[in-house]
Design a protein around this motif. Structure first.
Motif, short mmCIF file in Angstrom:
data_model
loop_
_atom_site.label_atom_id
_atom_site.label_comp_id
_atom_site.label_asym_id
_atom_site.label_seq_id
_atom_site.Cartn_x
_atom_site.Cartn_y
_atom_site.Cartn_z
N PHE A 1 -8.15 -37.62 -16.29
CA PHE A 1 -8.79 -38.87 -16.70
C PHE A 1 -9.54 -39.56 -15.56
O PHE A 1 -9.60 -40.78 -15.50
CB PHE A 1 -7.77 -39.83 -17.33
N LYS B 1 8.18 -32.30 -16.34
CA LYS B 1 6.94 -32.66 -17.01
C LYS B 1 6.08 -33.44 -16.01
O LYS B 1 6.58 -34.30 -15.30
CB LYS B 1 7.25 -33.52 -18.22
N ILE B 2 4.84 -33.10 -15.97
CA ILE B 2 3.99 -33.72 -14.96
C ILE B 2 2.62 -33.92 -15.59
O ILE B 2 2.10 -33.02 -16.25
CB ILE B 2 3.94 -32.85 -13.69
N SER B 3 2.04 -35.11 -15.44
CA SER B 3 0.75 -35.35 -16.09
C SER B 3 -0.36 -34.72 -15.26
O SER B 3 -0.16 -34.36 -14.09
CB SER B 3 0.52 -36.85 -16.20
N MET C 1 -4.40 -26.73 -10.18
CA MET C 1 -4.10 -26.06 -11.45
C MET C 1 -2.72 -25.45 -11.42
O MET C 1 -2.01 -25.44 -12.43
CB MET C 1 -5.14 -24.98 -11.72
N PRO D 1 5.42 -27.81 -14.88
CA PRO D 1 6.08 -28.21 -16.13
C PRO D 1 6.93 -27.12 -16.75
O PRO D 1 7.87 -27.39 -17.48
CB PRO D 1 4.92 -28.57 -17.06
N VAL E 1 -7.84 -30.65 -14.77
CA VAL E 1 -6.46 -30.74 -15.23
C VAL E 1 -6.26 -31.96 -16.13
O VAL E 1 -5.15 -32.47 -16.24
CB VAL E 1 -5.47 -30.78 -14.04
N ALA E 2 -7.32 -32.40 -16.80
CA ALA E 2 -7.25 -33.56 -17.69
C ALA E 2 -6.63 -34.76 -16.99
O ALA E 2 -5.66 -35.33 -17.46
CB ALA E 2 -6.49 -33.21 -18.97
N PHE F 1 -0.39 -28.14 -12.20
CA PHE F 1 -0.54 -28.58 -13.59
C PHE F 1 0.12 -27.59 -14.55
O PHE F 1 0.76 -27.98 -15.53
CB PHE F 1 -2.03 -28.71 -13.91
N LEU F 2 -0.02 -26.29 -14.27
CA LEU F 2 0.43 -25.29 -15.24
C LEU F 2 1.83 -24.79 -14.95
O LEU F 2 2.58 -24.47 -15.87
CB LEU F 2 -0.54 -24.10 -15.26
#
Lengths: 275, 217, 212
Positions: free
Chosen positions: C166, C81-83, C69, C76, C163-164, C72-73
């Motif tokens: 997928f 930018k990071i998926s 997390m 960026p 963290v979405a 992820f947070l």
């Protein structure tokens, strides 16, 4: 070889028994209204991360918001002045399983009434008529949902919420990232994981009031009436909730709570919402 | 910098510490339960009792090979189907216990296996029963051998409690999320605090293990 | 339960694929990083050893969820930018590398000390001795524990759901929320995880027995 067959047999037995265990849904057979009247307590599933609706106060550890107050008032209507409301924090993903399992009696957690959901649970009449909007950084070129209907646009939402489904209808080309709750989604918007956050206007105004660099745009592209969800076959309880809601609307409590929570929210027309 | 000072106000720190307390409570309860149940299951699996050992062994393998998140869902959402309706904290303890017991069972089994069977034979020849041999001769040595693996498993357990945020368990991670969800300027201070707090708890656990290891020898 | 498979097989397979992809990337990445830090930990120089142990202790003692997390947070906001998938995979790699470092270090230590001296006496440099004599033996010893780390890695990849990313768990959550058929969905997701992890786990046990 024999050993493998042995193993496969056991695998089969365990899987089948687990399957039956998970397959049978146990909608509580008991009458919730009666049980609640006996225990003098209604257990509500509510939000703990949604400003204006249900938010945990860090100072006191108590939940606060429009839905919390409304649930307390309805509990008093139904059980009398000594009735107690117990709150269990839920997320969009946990609320329905918890209701079905009987951990909670009713869900009042910004839950939109939809036909798909009505197959699984019963709703009362709407207690709050939300509409879906977008939250963006101030000065963002995004003005409405059509602006987001492009490849490369990323929309943030909360998994299990109805608003992310609507996005697929209104902006099918955008990518949708679904996070576990509104706190995560807002944080992700702030850390530029997406260009806009979508959900219902009431929730978005709550976020915008706390994050001055962000604004609500996009008008109101869908209607999202919130209902209280109860288990199937709990007609007496549902009727009682509807009855209590109507009484609160008539005696002015509903409008008082609306004013208390939404009266000072910039951009939110609470006069329209009065009942 | 200002963000850090504001983020670490007493109110926020207290809220974090309340979460930390829940994390510790749940960890301690789950460590105790999973140590007892895991040892028991490990012995059953080791003992090669007809059918029972095979079935227990297979269930352990199933649980060991599933993500903890799924075990949490199965416990919290599935148990009510068989009439057990736990509150959130007991549910979290149960889920962690189920998962960690199966991990402990595996550690115990290989720990017992690591002790030379000659020792059991010797004990049996000296007139001890099989159970006495296990309890008095094999297990004490095995536990010493498995101590490092057990401790790192229990450290994992403490860290794993953070996954229970998904069912809204009010532990450390969840409380941090509530704080930075209400004021997103606090994201970095909160992650720093999370890292430090978890590190302190887990690292002291491994220091304790090192101390025990030295003084049990 | 069957209707979930027939209507949702596409997201499920997609999630399964992302879980496998993430696990493989993290496996390779954490093997490389883990071995590197294992070598640091057994260095002659105290300061290098210290760097190695700090890295290992930090990543071993912080929950994977916090690491993933955090990436992820926070990344960026300041860096790039990071998926969610990338953030989760990087977090998983760093987290696992600390465990692999410990495993590899234990493996190196298990190779008898005399061998290094022998190799040095035969004119090999320290690096050559490591490369040709010690590491190959060490890796043989650590294959079963590494296999177990890989199984853990597959299971831990479920953190991508937060963290979405997928992955399988994320898709499972969406399906469960969508269809409101919670238990059947998670049951299917569980079987898909077991398809990856259970054979691996039995193979590792077989290897362990064979090597013992």
């Amino acid at each position: 070889m024999k050993k493998i067959w042995h193993l496969l047999t056991i695998l089969g037995i365990v899987l089948v028994s687990l399957g039956t265990l998970s397959g049978c849904s146990s909608v509580a057979k008991k009458d919730v209204l009666k049980a609640d009247q006996e225990s003098n307590r209604i257990t509500w599933g509510v939000k703990a991360d949604t400003r204006l609706f249900g938010l945990e106060n860090i100072r006191t550890g108590k939940l606060e918001g429009f839905e919390i107050d409304l649930a307390k008032a309805m509990t008093k209507e139904i059980l009398g002045p000594k009735g107690k409301a117990t709150f269990v924090p839920v997320t969009s993903s946990t609320r329905v399983p918890l209701l079905k399992n009987g951990n909670i009696d009713a869900i009042m957690a910004t839950m939109t009434i939809t036909p798909e959901r009505e197959k699984q649970v019963d709703f009362t009449k709407s207690y709050f008529d939300a509409v879906q909007s977008l939250l963006v950084k101030k000065g963002s070129p995004v003005k409405n949902i059509q602006d987001l209907n492009k490849a490369g646009e990323v929309i943030l939402g909360v998994s299990g919420s109805n608003s992310v489904k609507n996005v697929a209808k209104y902006a099918p080309k955008a990518k949708v990232l679904q996070l576990s709750d509104y706190a995560q989604a807002m944080t992700a918007l702030k850390s530029k994981q997406g260009n806009a956050l979508t959900t219902d206007n009431g929730i978005l105004y709550g976020m915008a009031s706390e994050n001055p660099g962000y604004e609500v745009v996009g008008g109101n592209f869908t209607k999202e009436p919130y209902g209280i969800a109860v288990n199937k076959n709990q007609e007496p309880f549902r009727n009682k909730l509807n009855w209590a809601l109507e009484r609160l609307e008539k005696n002015g409590t509903y409008n008082r709570l609306l004013l208390k929570w939404f009266g000072n929210v910039k951009g939110f027309n609470y006069q329209e919402m009065k009942r | 910098m200002q963000n850090f000072i504001n983020a670490y106000s007493w109110i926020n720190i207290r809220f974090l510490l309340q979460g930390l307390w829940v994390t510790i409570e749940i960890s301690v309860a789950s460590i105790i339960c999973s140590f007892i149940i895991g040892t028991f299951l490990g012995i059953i699996r080791y003992a090669k009792i007809k059918y029972l050992s095979a079935i227990v062994g297979f269930i352990i393998d199933l649980i060991r090979n599933l993500p903890l998140l799924l075990i949490i869902f199965f416990t919290y959402f599935g148990l009510p189907n068989i009439g057990i309706k736990p509150e959130i904290i007991p549910a979290a303890i149960m889920a962690l216990t189920v998962f960690e017991s199966s991990m402990v069972a595996e550690i115990v089994r290989s720990g017992i296996n690591s002790i030379d069977y000659g020792q059991t034979e010797g004990a049996l020849a000296n007139g001890l029963t099989k159970w006495q041999a296990l309890r008095l001769i094999v297990l004490p040595q095995a536990i010493k051998n498995m101590l490092p693996a057990l401790v790192s498993q229990f450290i994992s357990l403490v860290k794993d409690t953070s996954l229970a945020t998904i069912i809204v368990l009010p532990e450390l991670m969840y409380h941090a999320q509530i704080i930075y969800g209400q004021n997103t300027n606090y994201i970095i201070p909160m992650f720093v605090a999370l890292a430090v707090l978890y590190f302190i708890v887990c690292y002291s656990l491994s220091l304790l293990a090192r101390y025990l290891d030295r003084h049990l020898a | 339960m069957l209707d979930i498979i027939t209507t949702q097989w596409h997201p499920l397979l997609n999630g399964l694929w992302n879980t496998i992809l993430c696990s493989l990337i993290a496996l390779v990445g954490s093997l490389v990083i883990g071995t590197f830090f294992a070598l640091l930990e057994i260095s002659k120089y105290r300061i290098v050893r210290l760097i190695g142990s700090i890295y290992v202790e930090v990543f071993r003692n912080i929950p994977l969820l916090v690491i993933a997390m955090g990436f992820f947070l926070i990344v960026p906001m300041y860096i790039a930018k990071i998926s969610g998938f990338a953030a989760g995979t990087i977090g998983l790699t760093l987290y696992t590398s600390a465990f692999i470092a410990e495993t590899v270090r234990a493996g190196i230590n298990s190779v008898e000390g005399g061998q290094l001296e022998g190799a040095l006496a035969n004119g090999l440099t320290h690096a050559q001795a490591m490369r040709y004599i010690i590491l190959p033996q060490a890796f043989r010893v650590v294959i079963p524990p590494l296999g177990n780390q890989f199984i853990n890695l597959v299971k831990n990849s479920s953190v991508l759901a937060f963290v979405a990313g997928f992955d399988l768990m994320y898709e499972g959550n969406l399906i469960a929320n969508d269809t409101l058929q919670t238990m059947p969905t998670y049951f299917i997701v569980g079987i898909l995880y077991l398809i990856i992890t259970l054979p691996l786990s039995y193979y590792m046990r077989y290897l362990e027995k064979k090597l013992a």
